[in-house]
Design a protein around this motif. Structure first.
Motif, short mmCIF file in Angstrom:
data_model
loop_
_atom_site.label_atom_id
_atom_site.label_comp_id
_atom_site.label_asym_id
_atom_site.label_seq_id
_atom_site.Cartn_x
_atom_site.Cartn_y
_atom_site.Cartn_z
N PRO A 54 0.83 -1.21 0.00
CA PRO A 54 0.00 0.00 0.00
C PRO A 54 0.86 1.25 0.00
N THR A 55 0.34 2.33 -0.61
CA THR A 55 1.04 3.60 -0.58
C THR A 55 0.96 4.19 0.83
N THR A 56 -0.24 4.21 1.40
CA THR A 56 -0.41 4.51 2.82
C THR A 56 -1.54 3.64 3.36
N GLY A 57 -1.70 3.65 4.70
CA GLY A 57 -2.72 2.82 5.33
C GLY A 57 -2.15 1.47 5.70
N TRP A 58 -2.93 0.65 6.43
CA TRP A 58 -2.42 -0.67 6.76
C TRP A 58 -3.49 -1.73 6.60
N LEU A 59 -3.03 -2.96 6.49
CA LEU A 59 -3.97 -4.06 6.41
C LEU A 59 -3.41 -5.29 7.12
N ALA A 60 -4.32 -6.12 7.59
CA ALA A 60 -3.93 -7.35 8.26
C ALA A 60 -4.81 -8.49 7.77
N VAL A 61 -4.19 -9.68 7.66
CA VAL A 61 -4.92 -10.88 7.31
C VAL A 61 -4.75 -11.85 8.47
N ASP A 62 -5.87 -12.33 9.02
CA ASP A 62 -5.83 -13.21 10.19
C ASP A 62 -5.04 -12.57 11.33
N GLY A 63 -5.17 -11.27 11.49
CA GLY A 63 -4.54 -10.58 12.59
C GLY A 63 -3.05 -10.30 12.42
N ARG A 64 -2.50 -10.63 11.27
CA ARG A 64 -1.06 -10.46 11.07
C ARG A 64 -0.80 -9.58 9.86
N ALA A 65 0.29 -8.84 9.90
CA ALA A 65 0.69 -8.05 8.73
C ALA A 65 1.00 -9.01 7.59
N VAL A 66 0.76 -8.55 6.37
CA VAL A 66 0.98 -9.41 5.21
C VAL A 66 2.45 -9.80 5.13
N GLY A 67 2.71 -11.10 5.04
CA GLY A 67 4.08 -11.61 5.03
C GLY A 67 4.04 -13.12 4.86
N PRO A 68 5.13 -13.79 5.19
CA PRO A 68 5.17 -15.25 4.97
C PRO A 68 4.01 -16.00 5.64
N TYR A 69 3.63 -15.60 6.87
CA TYR A 69 2.52 -16.32 7.50
C TYR A 69 1.23 -16.15 6.71
N THR A 70 0.88 -14.89 6.38
CA THR A 70 -0.40 -14.70 5.70
C THR A 70 -0.40 -15.39 4.34
N LYS A 71 0.77 -15.42 3.68
CA LYS A 71 0.82 -16.10 2.38
C LYS A 71 0.56 -17.59 2.52
N SER A 72 0.90 -18.16 3.68
CA SER A 72 0.66 -19.59 3.87
C SER A 72 -0.81 -19.90 4.11
N VAL A 73 -1.62 -18.88 4.45
CA VAL A 73 -3.04 -19.16 4.70
C VAL A 73 -3.95 -18.51 3.65
N VAL A 74 -3.34 -17.87 2.66
CA VAL A 74 -4.13 -17.25 1.60
C VAL A 74 -3.97 -18.04 0.31
N SER A 75 -5.09 -18.37 -0.31
CA SER A 75 -5.06 -19.06 -1.60
C SER A 75 -5.60 -18.10 -2.65
N TYR A 76 -4.76 -17.80 -3.63
CA TYR A 76 -5.05 -16.69 -4.55
C TYR A 76 -5.25 -17.18 -5.98
N LEU A 77 -6.35 -16.80 -6.56
CA LEU A 77 -6.60 -17.06 -7.98
C LEU A 77 -6.43 -15.77 -8.75
N PRO A 78 -5.33 -15.63 -9.49
CA PRO A 78 -5.08 -14.37 -10.20
C PRO A 78 -6.02 -14.19 -11.37
N ASP A 79 -6.05 -12.96 -11.88
CA ASP A 79 -6.97 -12.71 -12.99
C ASP A 79 -6.38 -13.13 -14.32
N ARG A 80 -5.13 -13.56 -14.32
CA ARG A 80 -4.59 -14.14 -15.54
C ARG A 80 -3.67 -15.29 -15.22
N MET A 81 -3.41 -16.10 -16.26
CA MET A 81 -2.61 -17.30 -16.13
C MET A 81 -1.14 -16.93 -15.97
N TYR A 82 -0.43 -17.56 -15.06
CA TYR A 82 0.99 -17.23 -14.92
C TYR A 82 1.89 -18.46 -15.03
#
Lengths: 242, 119
Positions: free
Chosen positions: A57-85
């Motif tokens: 983010p440019t400013t502001g903050w966000l948390a996923v499952d109570g934690r700042a976005v990082g290795p932990y949140t990536k392990s609990v987030v499953s992401y379907l992108p809008d294009r094939m990679y």
């Protein structure tokens, strides 16, 4: 720790001078299916990319499952992108192997059985698959994880209406019960029935966040009808002379 | 039996009504076990939380009750079933009068036409 799965405060993101999100406050609890709805360019994909850590983010903050976005949140987030990679020489089974290595919560057997029920041949190479079939493979990769947060960016845009119903049903029957699913789309009438909540994004701001039943009760119309009303493009001659 | 959901109204009361109709019609016979929330939600293509709310409504009306072991059982209480049947019948009759009124018939005329059907 709060019991919010997603928490955003004053989230602002601009690409150079162009703002994409302009002060987003959002709280979403566990076990919900939430529609992220808005016209093209309203900031849906940007918000999702912030939640999965692809953007800062440019400013502001966000948390996923109570934690700042990082290795932990990536392990609990499953992401379907809008294009094939993925490289197109890979087979679906190659991707399953890759995901099994990367994510502890990836269930190989579940992926294989989802392929069977979606009519996908997992031994085929991606380049031999149609656009819709590739989207199904991506969906399988994402839904075969037992994540806490599923971020699905336009999961049904490229497939036919019959497959759309099937995919929504796949999402309904496969997401983990404590998990929250965030679906971004502009095909509202197709997803409306499966949603708990709807979040309307307009020009980078949240203009409405309510449960689908509340919207229907209060407005006496479907979320789709409300969306069309709010985002109706003004005809060119409006207010002017013909 | 298909699930018909219309657009202008909240979804859960529509689900509750259609579940009630299935119980009245014997699709789910008295004393039988209802399918799970997940199964019903997948069948109707709706959110499990929405289906859960519809089932809670059925429990409130006494048409179903939570079983100790698991799931929900359809009531065997004939009075409750008959009352629900009557409620649904009255809704159908009201619908008839509304449709006839839209065609320009008064309630009396509409009732008269029904009687003539039987002559």
């Amino acid at each position: 720790m709060s019991d919010c799965l997603i928490e955003c405060r004053g989230l602002y993101k601009s690409y150079g001078l162009r703002p994409a999100l302009r002060g987003v406050d959002l709280e979403v609890g566990p076990g919900r299916i939430v529609g992220l709805l808005g016209p093209n360019g309203s900031g849906k994909t940007t918000l999702i990319k912030l939640l999965c850590g692809l953007l800062q983010p440019t400013t502001g903050w966000l948390a996923v499952d109570g934690r700042a976005v990082g290795p932990y949140t990536k392990s609990v987030v499953s992401y379907l992108p809008d294009r094939m990679y993925f490289a197109d020489w890979m087979k679906a089974t190659d991707l399953f192997d890759l995901f099994r290595d990367f994510y502890q919560d990836f269930e190989y057997e579940k992926a294989m059985s989802m392929c069977r029920s979606l009519g996908v041949e997992p031994g085929d190479r991606l380049k031999a698959m149609s656009k819709g079939t590739k989207e199904k493979v991506q969906l399988v990769l994402v839904m075969a994880r037992s994540a806490k947060l599923y971020l699905l960016d336009e999961p049904i845009a490229g497939v036919d209406p019959a497959a759309r119903d099937f995919i929504l049903r796949t999402i309904l029957t496969n997401y983990n019960e404590e998990g929250t699913v965030l679906i971004s789309t502009h095909l509202i009438s197709d997803v409306e029935k499966v949603l708990d909540e709807a979040v309307f994004l307009k020009e980078g701001k949240i203009m409405l966040h309510a449960t689908v039943d509340d919207i229907r009760e209060k407005e006496g119309k479907s979320v789709d009808a409300l969306f069309r009303e709010i985002f109706r493009a003004e005809p060119m001659w409006e207010g002017g002379e013909l | 039996m298909d699930w018909n959901l219309d657009n202008g109204r909240p979804i859960w009361p529509q689900l509750a009504q259609q579940l009630a109709r299935r119980i009245i019609a014997g699709v789910y016979p008295p004393g039988s076990r209802l399918p799970s929330v997940r199964e019903l939600a997948a069948e109707a293509g709706v959110n499990p939380n929405t289906m859960q709310r519809a089932l809670a409504q059925l429990e409130q009306e006494g048409l179903a009750r939570a079983d100790r072991t698991a799931g929900r059982l359809v009531t065997r209480d004939v009075q409750i079933l008959d009352a629900a049947r009557l409620r649904e019948a009255q809704a159908v009759i009201q619908g008839y009068f509304e449709a006839m009124s839209a065609l320009g018939y008064s309630r009396e005329q509409a009732a008269e036409l029904i009687k003539e059907e039987f002559l």
